[in-house]
Scaffold this motif. Sequence first.
Motif, PDB file in Angstrom:
ATOM      1  N   VAL A 236      30.921  31.878  36.361  1.00  0.00           N
ATOM      2  CA  VAL A 236      32.383  32.016  36.419  1.00  0.00           C
ATOM      3  C   VAL A 236      33.088  30.735  35.979  1.00  0.00           C
ATOM      4  CG1 VAL A 236      34.355  32.341  37.971  1.00  0.00           C
ATOM      5  CG2 VAL A 236      32.335  33.798  38.192  1.00  0.00           C
ATOM      6  N   HIS A 237      32.660  29.596  36.487  1.00  0.00           N
ATOM      7  CA  HIS A 237      33.440  28.373  36.326  1.00  0.00           C
ATOM      8  C   HIS A 237      32.956  27.447  35.204  1.00  0.00           C
ATOM      9  CE1 HIS A 237      35.727  29.431  39.833  1.00  0.00           C
ATOM     10  NE2 HIS A 237      34.631  29.518  40.573  1.00  0.00           N
ATOM     11  N   ILE A 238      31.710  27.593  34.757  1.00  0.00           N
ATOM     12  CA  ILE A 238      31.203  26.754  33.664  1.00  0.00           C
ATOM     13  C   ILE A 238      31.113  27.564  32.373  1.00  0.00           C
ATOM     14  CG2 ILE A 238      29.353  25.230  32.877  1.00  0.00           C
ATOM     15  CD1 ILE A 238      30.836  24.253  35.392  1.00  0.00           C
ATOM     16  N   TYR A 239      30.446  28.690  32.451  1.00  0.00           N
ATOM     17  CA  TYR A 239      30.293  29.548  31.266  1.00  0.00           C
ATOM     18  C   TYR A 239      31.584  30.304  30.952  1.00  0.00           C
ATOM     19  CZ  TYR A 239      28.020  32.839  28.068  1.00  0.00           C
ATOM     20  OH  TYR A 239      27.665  33.585  26.971  1.00  0.00           O
ATOM     21  N   LYS A 240      32.463  30.462  31.962  1.00  0.00           N
ATOM     22  CA  LYS A 240      33.760  31.138  31.822  1.00  0.00           C
ATOM     23  C   LYS A 240      33.601  32.586  31.367  1.00  0.00           C
ATOM     24  CE  LYS A 240      36.113  27.277  32.571  1.00  0.00           C
ATOM     25  NZ  LYS A 240      36.916  27.049  33.774  1.00  0.00           N
ATOM     26  N   GLY A 241      32.527  33.219  31.832  1.00  0.00           N
ATOM     27  CA  GLY A 241      32.289  34.597  31.423  1.00  0.00           C
ATOM     28  C   GLY A 241      32.787  35.618  32.415  1.00  0.00           C
ATOM     29  N   GLY A 242      33.410  35.165  33.503  1.00  0.00           N
ATOM     30  CA  GLY A 242      33.864  36.095  34.527  1.00  0.00           C
ATOM     31  C   GLY A 242      32.731  36.445  35.480  1.00  0.00           C
ATOM     32  N   GLU A 243      33.060  37.171  36.533  1.00  0.00           N
ATOM     33  CA  GLU A 243      32.076  37.493  37.566  1.00  0.00           C
ATOM     34  C   GLU A 243      30.949  38.371  37.039  1.00  0.00           C
ATOM     35  OE1 GLU A 243      35.113  37.415  41.386  1.00  0.00           O
ATOM     36  OE2 GLU A 243      35.141  39.081  39.964  1.00  0.00           O
ATOM     37  N   GLY A 244      31.251  39.228  36.073  1.00  0.00           N
ATOM     38  CA  GLY A 244      30.208  40.098  35.514  1.00  0.00           C
ATOM     39  C   GLY A 244      29.208  39.364  34.651  1.00  0.00           C
ATOM     40  N   ALA A 245      29.538  38.115  34.235  1.00  0.00           N
ATOM     41  CA  ALA A 245      28.639  37.363  33.352  1.00  0.00           C
ATOM     42  C   ALA A 245      27.357  36.945  34.045  1.00  0.00           C
ATOM     43  CB  ALA A 245      29.359  36.119  32.811  1.00  0.00           C
ATOM     44  N   VAL A 246      27.322  37.028  35.380  1.00  0.00           N
ATOM     45  CA  VAL A 246      26.095  36.670  36.084  1.00  0.00           C
ATOM     46  C   VAL A 246      24.936  37.568  35.660  1.00  0.00           C
ATOM     47  CG1 VAL A 246      26.499  38.195  38.072  1.00  0.00           C
ATOM     48  CG2 VAL A 246      25.196  36.078  38.368  1.00  0.00           C
ATOM     49  N   VAL A 247      25.258  38.766  35.151  1.00  0.00           N
ATOM     50  CA  VAL A 247      24.225  39.681  34.641  1.00  0.00           C
ATOM     51  C   VAL A 247      23.465  39.039  33.489  1.00  0.00           C
ATOM     52  CG1 VAL A 247      23.851  41.911  33.525  1.00  0.00           C
ATOM     53  CG2 VAL A 247      25.496  41.722  35.384  1.00  0.00           C
ATOM     54  N   LEU A 376      39.997  32.747  45.956  1.00  0.00           N
ATOM     55  CA  LEU A 376      40.677  32.868  44.666  1.00  0.00           C
ATOM     56  C   LEU A 376      40.106  33.989  43.803  1.00  0.00           C
ATOM     57  CD1 LEU A 376      41.256  29.141  43.594  1.00  0.00           C
ATOM     58  CD2 LEU A 376      42.754  30.681  44.860  1.00  0.00           C
ATOM     59  N   GLU A 377      39.027  34.628  44.258  1.00  0.00           N
ATOM     60  CA  GLU A 377      38.402  35.746  43.538  1.00  0.00           C
ATOM     61  C   GLU A 377      38.099  35.374  42.083  1.00  0.00           C
ATOM     62  OE1 GLU A 377      40.333  39.489  44.041  1.00  0.00           O
ATOM     63  OE2 GLU A 377      40.485  39.269  46.221  1.00  0.00           O
ATOM     64  N   GLY A 378      37.464  34.207  41.900  1.00  0.00           N
ATOM     65  CA  GLY A 378      37.017  33.788  40.574  1.00  0.00           C
ATOM     66  C   GLY A 378      38.053  33.059  39.746  1.00  0.00           C
ATOM     67  N   ALA A 379      39.251  32.792  40.293  1.00  0.00           N
ATOM     68  CA  ALA A 379      40.313  32.121  39.532  1.00  0.00           C
ATOM     69  C   ALA A 379      39.967  30.650  39.302  1.00  0.00           C
ATOM     70  CB  ALA A 379      41.646  32.253  40.263  1.00  0.00           C
ATOM     71  N   GLU A 380      40.794  29.986  38.473  1.00  0.00           N
ATOM     72  CA  GLU A 380      40.527  28.605  38.046  1.00  0.00           C
ATOM     73  C   GLU A 380      40.498  27.642  39.236  1.00  0.00           C
ATOM     74  OE1 GLU A 380      39.425  25.997  35.182  1.00  0.00           O
ATOM     75  OE2 GLU A 380      39.947  28.090  34.802  1.00  0.00           O
ATOM     76  N   GLN A 381      39.538  26.707  39.189  1.00  0.00           N
ATOM     77  CA  GLN A 381      39.411  25.666  40.198  1.00  0.00           C
ATOM     78  C   GLN A 381      39.745  24.310  39.577  1.00  0.00           C
ATOM     79  OE1 GLN A 381      38.484  25.961  43.490  1.00  0.00           O
ATOM     80  NE2 GLN A 381      38.054  28.157  43.499  1.00  0.00           N
ATOM     81  N   SER A 382      39.894  23.282  40.421  1.00  0.00           N
ATOM     82  CA  SER A 382      40.189  21.935  39.932  1.00  0.00           C
ATOM     83  C   SER A 382      38.969  21.331  39.230  1.00  0.00           C
ATOM     84  CB  SER A 382      40.586  21.036  41.101  1.00  0.00           C
ATOM     85  OG  SER A 382      39.465  20.823  41.955  1.00  0.00           O
ATOM     86  N   GLN A 383      39.186  20.240  38.499  1.00  0.00           N
ATOM     87  CA  GLN A 383      38.083  19.607  37.779  1.00  0.00           C
ATOM     88  C   GLN A 383      37.037  19.046  38.738  1.00  0.00           C
ATOM     89  OE1 GLN A 383      37.429  19.645  34.450  1.00  0.00           O
ATOM     90  NE2 GLN A 383      35.483  18.806  35.137  1.00  0.00           N
ATOM     91  N   THR A 384      37.472  18.499  39.873  1.00  0.00           N
ATOM     92  CA  THR A 384      36.491  17.990  40.836  1.00  0.00           C
ATOM     93  C   THR A 384      35.638  19.132  41.407  1.00  0.00           C
ATOM     94  OG1 THR A 384      38.152  18.116  42.610  1.00  0.00           O
ATOM     95  CG2 THR A 384      37.880  15.993  41.485  1.00  0.00           C
ATOM     96  N   ALA A 385      36.238  20.305  41.590  1.00  0.00           N
ATOM     97  CA  ALA A 385      35.468  21.458  42.053  1.00  0.00           C
ATOM     98  C   ALA A 385      34.471  21.895  40.988  1.00  0.00           C
ATOM     99  CB  ALA A 385      36.400  22.614  42.409  1.00  0.00           C
ATOM    100  N   ILE A 386      34.883  21.848  39.708  1.00  0.00           N
ATOM    101  CA  ILE A 386      33.975  22.191  38.604  1.00  0.00           C
ATOM    102  C   ILE A 386      32.805  21.209  38.557  1.00  0.00           C
ATOM    103  CG2 ILE A 386      33.772  22.439  36.102  1.00  0.00           C
ATOM    104  CD1 ILE A 386      35.428  24.617  37.478  1.00  0.00           C
ATOM    105  N   ASP A 387      33.098  19.922  38.759  1.00  0.00           N
ATOM    106  CA  ASP A 387      32.038  18.910  38.793  1.00  0.00           C
ATOM    107  C   ASP A 387      31.055  19.197  39.932  1.00  0.00           C
ATOM    108  OD1 ASP A 387      33.200  17.622  36.656  1.00  0.00           O
ATOM    109  OD2 ASP A 387      34.275  16.152  37.899  1.00  0.00           O
ATOM    110  N   ALA A 388      31.576  19.657  41.062  1.00  0.00           N
ATOM    111  CA  ALA A 388      30.720  19.999  42.193  1.00  0.00           C
ATOM    112  C   ALA A 388      29.823  21.186  41.856  1.00  0.00           C
ATOM    113  CB  ALA A 388      31.576  20.322  43.426  1.00  0.00           C
ATOM    114  N   VAL A 389      30.361  22.140  41.104  1.00  0.00           N
ATOM    115  CA  VAL A 389      29.550  23.281  40.659  1.00  0.00           C
ATOM    116  C   VAL A 389      28.421  22.797  39.743  1.00  0.00           C
ATOM    117  CG1 VAL A 389      29.551  25.401  39.280  1.00  0.00           C
ATOM    118  CG2 VAL A 389      31.387  24.983  40.932  1.00  0.00           C
TER     119      VAL A 389
END
Length: 435
Positions: A236-247, A376-389
């Motif tokens: 969701v947050h790195i690949y930006k493919g949405g929740e279905g991209a986990v497939v 947030l149901e997959g909505a955008e997070q802050s850059q520090t949160a992305i770094d944590a991911v």
Amino acid sequence: MTMYYLVAFQTLYYMTDYLGISPARASAIIFFTKFYDVFTDPIIGILSDRTSSPWGRRRPWLLGGGILSSFACIMVFAGPALSGDHLMAYLACSFIVYFTGYTAFNIPYLSMPAEMTNDYHERTILMSYRTFFVSISGVLASGLAPFLVFTYFGGGLEGYRYMGLIFSVIILAAALACFWGTAGAGQTTRLNKELILNDWLKSIIANKPFMQLILIKLFQLFASGVTFAMMIYLSVHIYKGGEGAVVKFGIPMFAAIGLSIPCWTWLALHMEKRSVFVIATVGKILTIATFVFLTPDEPEIIFIIRTFTFGFFTGGMILMGQSMLPDTIEYDFHRTQLRREGIFASLYSFVEKTSAMLVPLSIGLVLSAGGYIEGLEGAEQSQTAIDAVYFGAIWLPIIGYAASLPLLLIYSLDRQTLGELRKASKEHGNKLAES
């Protein structure tokens, strides 16, 4: 294993983004219920060792545990109209039911391969079938489950509820198939010989190969659990493919696990299991490291190749770990003349549960430190949160896998050692018979 992977892949994200529970509180629920689960393992192991029934020592537990796990699947993903402490209490009860059912099934299930055959290489072949079906359960949990939730049923809590119902049927069917399919399997019977508690504990600790193996698995299962739990966050947050991209992550990975089994089985028949295990572990570390190059613009074929390679090395690690466990249990029998398959399987599972207990706690701390916002149901997070991911999905697993390598390199139980022990044990038995 379907329920295990379903919980590993889906629950943390389901709790943070759909039930609106903070990462720290969601992690605490899983941590403390797993803490309960850890201490049920030796109890189930001892009880299954001492069970006597027309179905044998292990099979009644397969049936009961499967039924309970099926019911728990509905409970976990019911998404009740509760909030605050009431929701926390409901989820805690649901996880306790799930962990009890999973343990009741899994401990006897892990015990049975050591009873079915004494052949060193035949165990690898036997466990290759198990690993293949593990890959199928992984495809179901990482591919079918998100498809049902986010695509077929349109997402939201309703999607999770319907998915839970469907998977409860799958889990029950698999448990019943396992119960009926093992009706003619080889079994051992409990021996009357017993040890006092102090000697009993000393004899287990003295099983050096087993102690090394469970420490190896502690690090590797922690790393694996982090990877599974972070898969959807990465998608969701790195690949930006949405929740279905986990497939796109789950299906290639678990397909590769299944397809890799003949290769790893062949290698294990021509090399020592430890060497194969090292190759698979190093390969997986290097593959995870390539995820630092993952971007939303990456061609889909590159993403699939990377996850397929990840699954290929995962297959070798799963197969070798499962194949080496029965070897360490046989090693114990030749040293002590005790039939303790259940207790060794429970200690192995104890380590599995301990590592799994640490996973949500570690991820919760990492995400909270990065300022990840729940609900947030997959909505955008802050850059520090992305770094944590990034850290949680890539560097934390690498640390866990790398920590297991020194222990793997000193593991010494091989085919020759087991053969010598088997011969000595047989000669000892013949002398007792003559006297």
